[in-house]
Design an enzyme around this catalytic site. Structure first.
Site, mmCIF file in Angstrom:
data_model
loop_
_atom_site.group_PDB
_atom_site.id
_atom_site.type_symbol
_atom_site.label_atom_id
_atom_site.label_comp_id
_atom_site.label_asym_id
_atom_site.label_seq_id
_atom_site.Cartn_x
_atom_site.Cartn_y
_atom_site.Cartn_z
ATOM 1 N N HIS A 65 40.459 -57.635 -9.235
ATOM 2 C CA HIS A 65 41.227 -57.480 -10.487
ATOM 3 C C HIS A 65 42.540 -56.763 -10.158
ATOM 4 O O HIS A 65 42.606 -55.536 -10.172
ATOM 5 C CB HIS A 65 40.401 -56.680 -11.498
ATOM 6 N N HIS A 67 46.887 -56.995 -10.766
ATOM 7 C CA HIS A 67 48.023 -57.628 -11.442
ATOM 8 C C HIS A 67 49.120 -57.903 -10.411
ATOM 9 O O HIS A 67 50.157 -57.237 -10.387
ATOM 10 C CB HIS A 67 48.490 -56.744 -12.590
ATOM 11 N N GLY A 72 51.872 -54.124 -17.176
ATOM 12 C CA GLY A 72 52.455 -53.028 -17.954
ATOM 13 C C GLY A 72 53.430 -53.551 -18.989
ATOM 14 O O GLY A 72 53.300 -54.667 -19.484
ATOM 15 N N TYR A 134 45.231 -61.581 -21.835
ATOM 16 C CA TYR A 134 44.448 -60.913 -22.888
ATOM 17 C C TYR A 134 44.179 -61.856 -24.068
ATOM 18 O O TYR A 134 43.124 -61.840 -24.665
ATOM 19 C CB TYR A 134 45.238 -59.719 -23.446
ATOM 20 N N ARG A 167 44.992 -54.636 -28.526
ATOM 21 C CA ARG A 167 45.988 -55.569 -27.996
ATOM 22 C C ARG A 167 45.422 -56.982 -27.833
ATOM 23 O O ARG A 167 46.094 -57.880 -27.331
ATOM 24 C CB ARG A 167 46.500 -55.073 -26.642
ATOM 25 N N HIS A 228 36.199 -52.831 -16.760
ATOM 26 C CA HIS A 228 36.506 -51.518 -17.347
ATOM 27 C C HIS A 228 35.251 -50.905 -17.985
ATOM 28 O O HIS A 228 35.339 -50.200 -18.990
ATOM 29 C CB HIS A 228 37.614 -51.591 -18.419
ATOM 30 N N ARG A 231 35.296 -47.155 -18.767
ATOM 31 C CA ARG A 231 36.510 -46.641 -19.406
ATOM 32 C C ARG A 231 36.242 -45.487 -20.364
ATOM 33 O O ARG A 231 37.140 -44.695 -20.650
ATOM 34 C CB ARG A 231 37.277 -47.762 -20.117
ATOM 35 N N ASP A 287 42.255 -52.739 -10.706
ATOM 36 C CA ASP A 287 43.201 -52.883 -11.833
ATOM 37 C C ASP A 287 44.606 -52.459 -11.386
ATOM 38 O O ASP A 287 45.414 -51.969 -12.182
ATOM 39 C CB ASP A 287 42.756 -52.073 -13.060
ATOM 40 N N SER A 291 50.131 -50.206 -15.375
ATOM 41 C CA SER A 291 50.910 -48.970 -15.485
ATOM 42 C C SER A 291 49.992 -47.807 -15.834
ATOM 43 O O SER A 291 49.055 -47.945 -16.616
ATOM 44 C CB SER A 291 52.011 -49.118 -16.530
HETATM 45 ZN ZN ZN Z 1 42.165 -54.863 -18.425
#
Ligand code: ZN
Length: 393
Positions: A65, A67, A72, A134, A167, A228, A231, A287, A291
């Site tokens: 995972h 990016h 961000g 997402y 989000r 996550h 989290r 991840d 950011s």
């Molecule tokens: Zn995520």
């Protein structure tokens, strides 16, 4: 046939990830070609010999995972993170990444992630990607999730699809079922896992939607890979029961930036195991390139960082050093498990015929040597092969 010089690693303590004792390992043509107690190669082969006395030889890590093309941006245009430099993988002993879009499926594209993946492959490491982001409907390259997975070599599934998050596009159970069926079909046609990689947000009962999607369709939990899970405490408590049936992905790099919420990744591995989650169900990813805001005591933003992949290795090592896990257990979450769950061919274990993706670490778990597809990227603790635009590269 690759033109890289064959490499013979001698006197290493081998973890494939299971412990195999002292072994020599020979790499040639980008593959592992021999493993034995004592290997000699004819001089004519011109092999580079690495004496690994006192070091552990482990599979190159898989970070599932990342990016890779940046992420961000939720703090405005100046908070968009840059693309991942190759050396961020190498310093962490990571030889395979799975790239993806995140919250910004609006101004960023799957095409950019695909091209970054191709760039990383050209630079000599292994990379696959997820289509989508997402939001739903998922942004794609060909206009269709199943087509992307079936037709594009690099695409193994769809993600990270956000649920339980402000989000997200608040997918319904039916939305998730339809998405998973598209991914499944694409995976079958393309010989891929067709995984739905699910971003869990902060809302209560984050796993509920996945459970419902499986209850209300012919799908199984094996179609979903939620991430996550550490989290916050309530998500993590739920992960302890969900993980007995389905796979769970721990996020490494957000810790310690949100110490009030995040369960420390190394501790999370131990606690999942203690709760009865099978080791085979647990993965850990960074991840990275997301950011990470840093706040002062007044809650003011001091600076914003782009997360590094190194967290994946740091937490693997600390699971052994601080949590008392066997190295084999900690390694499995970042080698064999992601390779099996995501069906990455030739990856995740040190076996004859597999890709020559290897790392050597010393007694204090410092990275000393990194080999990807049989080529040397780190030697004696120094990165010797950098990305195209990296200084000295
Ligand atoms: Zn995520």
């Amino acid at each position: 046939m690759s033109t890289t010089t064959p490499i013979l690693i001698k006197n290493a303590e081998l973890f494939i990830p299971e412990p195999m004792g002292m072994r020599d390992v020979l790499c040639a043509g980008g593959k592992i070609v021999a493993i034995d107690e004592e290997l000699q190669v004819p001089e004519a082969m011109g092999a580079r010999v690495i004496d690994a006395s006192g070091q552990k030889l482990i599979p190159g890590l898989i970070d599932s995972h990342v990016h890779i093309a940046g992420a961000g941006g939720e703090g405005g245009p100046a908070t968009r993170t840059p693309e991942m430099p190759l050396s961020w993988m190498i310093e962490a002993g990571i030889t395979t990444v799975v790239g993806l879009l995140g919250a910004d499926g609006v101004t960023r594209t799957v095409e950019a992630v695909l091209m970054k993946a191709k760039g990383l492959r050209d630079e000599g490491v292994s990379c696959w990607i997820y289509t989508g982001a997402y939001q739903l409907p998922a942004p794609t390259i060909t206009g269709d999730v199943a087509r992307d997975i079936a037709l594009i070599d690099e695409v193994i599934g769809v993600g990270e699809v956000a649920i339980a998050d402000h989000r997200s596009s608040s997918p319904t159970v039916l939305d998730l079922i339809q998405l998973a069926k598209q991914a499944r079909l694409g995976g079958m046609l393309g010989g891929k896992c067709g995984m739905v990689h699910v971003h869990l947000g902060d809302a209560e009962r984050p796993f509920e939607l996945i459970r419902q999607a499986v209850d209300q369709s012919e799908l199984t939990l094996g179609q979903f890979h939620p991430t996550h899970v550490n989290r916050n405490e309530h998500a993590f408590e739920e992960a302890k029961s969900y993980g007995r049936d389905g796979t769970v992905d721990i996020t490494a790099a957000a810790y310690p930036y949100f110490p009030d919420d995040e369960v420390k990744p190394s501790r999370a591995i131990r606690e999942l195991l203690e709760a009865g989650v099978p080791l085979e169900h647990i993965t850990m990813s960074s991840d990275a390139c997301g950011s990470l805001p840093e706040f002062n005591e007044k809650g003011e933003l001091v600076r914003i960082l782009s997360a590094r992949l190194y967290a994946t290795w740091r937490e693997t090592a600390e699971a052994v050093r601080d949590e008392g896990l066997e190295l084999t257990q900690a390694l499995a979450t970042v080698t064999r498990n992601p390779a099996r769950i995501l069906r990455l061919p030739g990856k995740g274990s040190i076996e004859v015929g597999n890709d020559a993706d290897l790392a050597l670490v010393d007694e204090s778990f410092q990275m000393r040597t990194v080999i990807a597809a049989g080529a040397l990227f780190m030697a004696d603790g120094e990165i010797v092969k950098k990305g195209t635009f990296e200084v000295g590269g």
